[in-house]
Write a protein that holds these residues in place. Structure first.
Motif, PDB file in Angstrom:
ATOM      1  N   TYR A  89       0.841  -1.185   0.000  1.00  0.00           N
ATOM      2  CA  TYR A  89       0.000   0.000   0.000  1.00  0.00           C
ATOM      3  C   TYR A  89       0.887   1.250   0.000  1.00  0.00           C
ATOM      4  N   TYR A  90       0.542   2.179  -0.861  1.00  0.00           N
ATOM      5  CA  TYR A  90       1.325   3.396  -1.031  1.00  0.00           C
ATOM      6  C   TYR A  90       0.434   4.625  -0.846  1.00  0.00           C
ATOM      7  N   CYS A  91       0.960   5.650  -0.240  1.00  0.00           N
ATOM      8  CA  CYS A  91       0.277   6.941  -0.304  1.00  0.00           C
ATOM      9  C   CYS A  91       0.897   7.739  -1.452  1.00  0.00           C
ATOM     10  N   TYR A  92       0.102   8.651  -1.991  1.00  0.00           N
ATOM     11  CA  TYR A  92       0.576   9.382  -3.153  1.00  0.00           C
ATOM     12  C   TYR A  92       0.043  10.809  -3.161  1.00  0.00           C
ATOM     13  N   ILE A  93       0.755  11.643  -3.911  1.00  0.00           N
ATOM     14  CA  ILE A  93       0.308  12.993  -4.204  1.00  0.00           C
ATOM     15  C   ILE A  93      -0.114  13.013  -5.670  1.00  0.00           C
ATOM     16  N   PRO A  94      -1.279  13.562  -5.984  1.00  0.00           N
ATOM     17  CA  PRO A  94      -1.683  13.630  -7.388  1.00  0.00           C
ATOM     18  C   PRO A  94      -0.700  14.444  -8.224  1.00  0.00           C
ATOM     19  N   GLN A  95      -0.714  14.196  -9.513  1.00  0.00           N
ATOM     20  CA  GLN A  95       0.135  14.968 -10.421  1.00  0.00           C
ATOM     21  C   GLN A  95      -0.197  16.453 -10.323  1.00  0.00           C
ATOM     22  N   PRO A  96       0.780  17.323 -10.652  1.00  0.00           N
ATOM     23  CA  PRO A  96       0.520  18.769 -10.583  1.00  0.00           C
ATOM     24  C   PRO A  96      -0.717  19.158 -11.369  1.00  0.00           C
ATOM     25  N   MET A  97      -1.452  20.094 -10.851  1.00  0.00           N
ATOM     26  CA  MET A  97      -2.675  20.605 -11.469  1.00  0.00           C
ATOM     27  C   MET A  97      -3.793  19.548 -11.483  1.00  0.00           C
ATOM     28  N   SER A  98      -3.647  18.482 -10.750  1.00  0.00           N
ATOM     29  CA  SER A  98      -4.677  17.449 -10.666  1.00  0.00           C
ATOM     30  C   SER A  98      -5.216  17.400  -9.248  1.00  0.00           C
ATOM     31  N   GLY A  99      -6.493  17.239  -9.128  1.00  0.00           N
ATOM     32  CA  GLY A  99      -7.072  16.978  -7.824  1.00  0.00           C
ATOM     33  C   GLY A  99      -7.271  15.496  -7.653  1.00  0.00           C
ATOM     34  N   CYS A 100      -8.186  15.142  -6.785  1.00  0.00           N
ATOM     35  CA  CYS A 100      -8.419  13.724  -6.518  1.00  0.00           C
ATOM     36  C   CYS A 100      -9.158  13.026  -7.653  1.00  0.00           C
ATOM     37  N   GLY A 101     -10.097  13.698  -8.260  1.00  0.00           N
ATOM     38  CA  GLY A 101     -11.004  13.050  -9.199  1.00  0.00           C
ATOM     39  C   GLY A 101     -10.348  12.439 -10.411  1.00  0.00           C
ATOM     40  N   SER A 102      -9.177  12.935 -10.788  1.00  0.00           N
ATOM     41  CA  SER A 102      -8.517  12.410 -11.969  1.00  0.00           C
ATOM     42  C   SER A 102      -7.770  11.107 -11.686  1.00  0.00           C
ATOM     43  N   TRP A 103      -7.505  10.816 -10.411  1.00  0.00           N
ATOM     44  CA  TRP A 103      -6.733   9.625 -10.022  1.00  0.00           C
ATOM     45  C   TRP A 103      -5.375   9.565 -10.746  1.00  0.00           C
ATOM     46  N   ARG A 104      -4.804  10.726 -11.000  1.00  0.00           N
ATOM     47  CA  ARG A 104      -3.512  10.776 -11.675  1.00  0.00           C
ATOM     48  C   ARG A 104      -2.417  10.801 -10.609  1.00  0.00           C
ATOM     49  N   ILE A 105      -1.739   9.695 -10.459  1.00  0.00           N
ATOM     50  CA  ILE A 105      -0.769   9.522  -9.393  1.00  0.00           C
ATOM     51  C   ILE A 105       0.547  10.196  -9.757  1.00  0.00           C
ATOM     52  N   GLY A 106       1.038  11.050  -8.862  1.00  0.00           N
ATOM     53  CA  GLY A 106       2.306  11.725  -9.075  1.00  0.00           C
ATOM     54  C   GLY A 106       3.396  11.067  -8.244  1.00  0.00           C
ATOM     55  N   ASN A 107       3.798  11.679  -7.141  1.00  0.00           N
ATOM     56  CA  ASN A 107       4.807  11.101  -6.254  1.00  0.00           C
ATOM     57  C   ASN A 107       4.177  10.095  -5.292  1.00  0.00           C
ATOM     58  N   TRP A 108       4.969   9.097  -4.919  1.00  0.00           N
ATOM     59  CA  TRP A 108       4.506   8.138  -3.913  1.00  0.00           C
ATOM     60  C   TRP A 108       5.656   7.713  -3.036  1.00  0.00           C
ATOM     61  N   GLY A 109       5.333   7.060  -1.924  1.00  0.00           N
ATOM     62  CA  GLY A 109       6.350   6.637  -0.972  1.00  0.00           C
ATOM     63  C   GLY A 109       6.873   5.250  -1.253  1.00  0.00           C
ATOM     64  N   GLN A 110       7.523   4.671  -0.250  1.00  0.00           N
ATOM     65  CA  GLN A 110       8.149   3.361  -0.435  1.00  0.00           C
ATOM     66  C   GLN A 110       7.165   2.215  -0.222  1.00  0.00           C
ATOM     67  N   GLY A 111       6.019   2.517   0.343  1.00  0.00           N
ATOM     68  CA  GLY A 111       4.996   1.506   0.532  1.00  0.00           C
ATOM     69  C   GLY A 111       5.111   0.758   1.841  1.00  0.00           C
ATOM     70  N   THR A 112       4.004   0.130   2.225  1.00  0.00           N
ATOM     71  CA  THR A 112       3.963  -0.722   3.412  1.00  0.00           C
ATOM     72  C   THR A 112       3.164  -1.970   3.062  1.00  0.00           C
ATOM     73  N   GLN A 113       3.699  -3.125   3.443  1.00  0.00           N
ATOM     74  CA  GLN A 113       3.101  -4.399   3.054  1.00  0.00           C
ATOM     75  C   GLN A 113       1.945  -4.765   3.971  1.00  0.00           C
ATOM     76  N   VAL A 114       0.846  -5.144   3.368  1.00  0.00           N
ATOM     77  CA  VAL A 114      -0.299  -5.684   4.098  1.00  0.00           C
ATOM     78  C   VAL A 114      -0.523  -7.106   3.611  1.00  0.00           C
ATOM     79  N   THR A 115      -0.548  -8.044   4.531  1.00  0.00           N
ATOM     80  CA  THR A 115      -0.788  -9.441   4.200  1.00  0.00           C
ATOM     81  C   THR A 115      -1.970  -9.926   5.016  1.00  0.00           C
ATOM     82  N   VAL A 116      -2.955 -10.487   4.329  1.00  0.00           N
ATOM     83  CA  VAL A 116      -4.144 -10.999   4.991  1.00  0.00           C
ATOM     84  C   VAL A 116      -4.141 -12.517   4.853  1.00  0.00           C
ATOM     85  N   SER A 117      -4.107 -13.196   5.981  1.00  0.00           N
ATOM     86  CA  SER A 117      -4.022 -14.656   5.962  1.00  0.00           C
ATOM     87  C   SER A 117      -5.398 -15.260   6.263  1.00  0.00           C
ATOM     88  N   PRO A 118      -5.654 -16.449   5.711  1.00  0.00           N
ATOM     89  CA  PRO A 118      -6.961 -17.095   5.929  1.00  0.00           C
ATOM     90  C   PRO A 118      -7.192 -17.423   7.395  1.00  0.00           C
TER      91      PRO A 118
END
Length: 118
Positions: A89-118
Motif C-alpha cells: 500500500y502506497y500513499c501518493y500525491i496527485p500529479q501537478p494541477m490534478s485533484g483527486c477526481g482524476s486519479w492521476r498519481i504523481g509522487n509516492w512513498g516506499q509503501g507498506t506491506q499488508v498481508t491478509v491470511s486465511p
C-alpha cells in the motif's frame, strides 16, 4: 515531496489495520495498492482543504481515509480485510494541477506491506 508509509503487517481475514503516511501537508493526498503481478489500484483520495474524500469500488465501505493536519499525517483505515487485499500500500500525491477526481498519481512513498491470511 517525501512520503513515508507505515502501519502494515499481517492480519487474519476480517481483521483491521490502520496505515499512516507522513508527508509535508499536501492539499490532495491518496492511497493506492499493488499486488504482485498486477497493476496499481487506486483506493482513496482526500482534500485536506475541505475534508472531502472519494473512493474506488475496492475501498468503498471498508476503507476510510482521514488526516491529522496538525501532524501532516494521512491515515487509511482498513476494515474487514480479505485475502485479496494483500498488497503493498502506497500513499501518493496527485500529479501537478490534478485533484483527486482524476486519479492521476504523481509522487509516492516506499509503501507498506499488508498481508491478509486465511
Amino acid at each position: 515531496v517525501q512520503l513515508v508509509e507505515s502501519g502494515g503487517g499481517t492480519v487474519r481475514v476480517g481483521g483491521s489495520l490502520r496505515l499512516s503516511c507522513a508527508d509535508s501537508g499536501s492539499t490532495f493526498i491518496g492511497w493506492f495498492r499493488r499486488a504482485p503481478g498486477t497493476e496499481r489500484e487506486a483506493l482513496a483520495c482526500m482534500s485536506r482543504g475541505d475534508g472531502s474524500s472519494i473512493y474506488t469500488g475496492s475501498a468503498e465501505g471498508r476503507f476510510t481515509i482521514s488526516s491529522d493536519n496538525n501532524r501532516n499525517v494521512v491515515y487509511l483505515q482498513l476494515n474487514d480485510l480479505k485475502p485479496e487485499d494483500t498488497a503493498v500500500y502506497y500513499c501518493y500525491i496527485p500529479q501537478p494541477m490534478s485533484g483527486c477526481g482524476s486519479w492521476r498519481i504523481g509522487n509516492w512513498g516506499q509503501g507498506t506491506q499488508v498481508t491478509v491470511s486465511p
